[in-house]
Design an enzyme around this catalytic site. Structure first.
Site, PDB file in Angstrom:
ATOM      1  N   HIS A   1       0.837  -1.202   0.000  1.00 11.88           N
ATOM      2  CA  HIS A   1       0.000   0.000   0.000  1.00 11.88           C
ATOM      3  C   HIS A   1       0.876   1.258   0.000  1.00 11.88           C
ATOM      4  CE1 HIS A   1      -3.707   2.281   1.255  1.00 11.88           C
ATOM      5  NE2 HIS A   1      -2.768   3.114   1.673  1.00 11.88           N
ATOM      6  N   GLU A   2       1.842   1.287   0.882  1.00 10.57           N
ATOM      7  CA  GLU A   2       2.682   2.478   1.018  1.00 10.57           C
ATOM      8  C   GLU A   2       3.617   2.653  -0.181  1.00 10.57           C
ATOM      9  OE1 GLU A   2       1.554   4.440   3.103  1.00 10.57           O
ATOM     10  OE2 GLU A   2       0.483   3.074   4.432  1.00 10.57           O
TER      11      GLU A   2
ATOM     12  N   HIS B   1       1.891   4.650  -2.737  1.00 21.20           N
ATOM     13  CA  HIS B   1       1.991   6.090  -2.458  1.00 21.20           C
ATOM     14  C   HIS B   1       3.353   6.622  -2.914  1.00 21.20           C
ATOM     15  CE1 HIS B   1      -1.774   6.299  -0.418  1.00 21.20           C
ATOM     16  NE2 HIS B   1      -1.386   5.706   0.686  1.00 21.20           N
TER      17      HIS B   1
END
Length: 166
Positions: free
Chosen positions: A68-69, A72
């Site tokens: 997920h990160e 980003h």
């Protein structure tokens, strides 16, 4: 657990894509830290990724946070003007991370106690985007909702660096 996560196919793919985009990850880009509050991790622009080791027990959860990160990080790498204080920019990256990371996979939602046959994935992404963007000090709940709705179609359908949503 972070070291194990770095060897998974999805994490390796995302790291390669970041390198291709000109944003190689340093050795300390992903760190385990103790976190306040009920968060599992986060991306800090210019600093890297934190995994909240005091909230992680399963390898699968660590993998999920890292993936997920990394999405980003990829978004920040490819967008010259990404402003995390801009609610629409933040919402877009959260939509992409929620949709592309598998955060809202059916089995994960089931384990969280959310049971729905149709439309569960988009509903989950929306719920998680709102949770994340309203935590941004620059975004009220109304601003977060408006931003999410405004960018939803473009950002949900943007699957880069994947050919399609995994």
């Amino acid at each position: 657990m972070i070291q194990r996560s770095l060897r998974t196919p999805m994490v390796r793919f995302l790291k390669e894509q970041l390198e291709k985009a000109g944003c190689a990850l340093g050795d300390n880009f992903i760190k385990a830290v103790n976190c306040d509050g009920k968060v599992s991790g986060g991306y800090m622009p210019g600093l890297g990724i934190v995994v909240c080791s005091n909230h992680m027990e399963l390898q699968d959860d660590v993998n999920q946070v890292v993936i997920h990160e990394l999405i980003h990080a990829y978004d920040e790498c490819r967008a010259a003007n990404l402003e995390w204080s801009n609610c629409a920019h933040h919402a877009c990256s959260e939509i992409r991370a929620g949709h592309l990371s598998g955060d809202c996979h059916y089995k994960r939602e089931l384990l969280r106690g959310y049971m729905k046959i149709r439309g569960h994935e988009q509903e989950c992404v929306r719920r998680r985007v709102m949770k994340s963007v309203t935590a941004n000090p620059y975004c009220s709940e109304a601003a977060a909702k408006d931003a999410m709705e405004a960018v939803w179609d473009v950002c949900y359908n943007d699957t880069k660096p994947f050919d399609r949503a995994p």
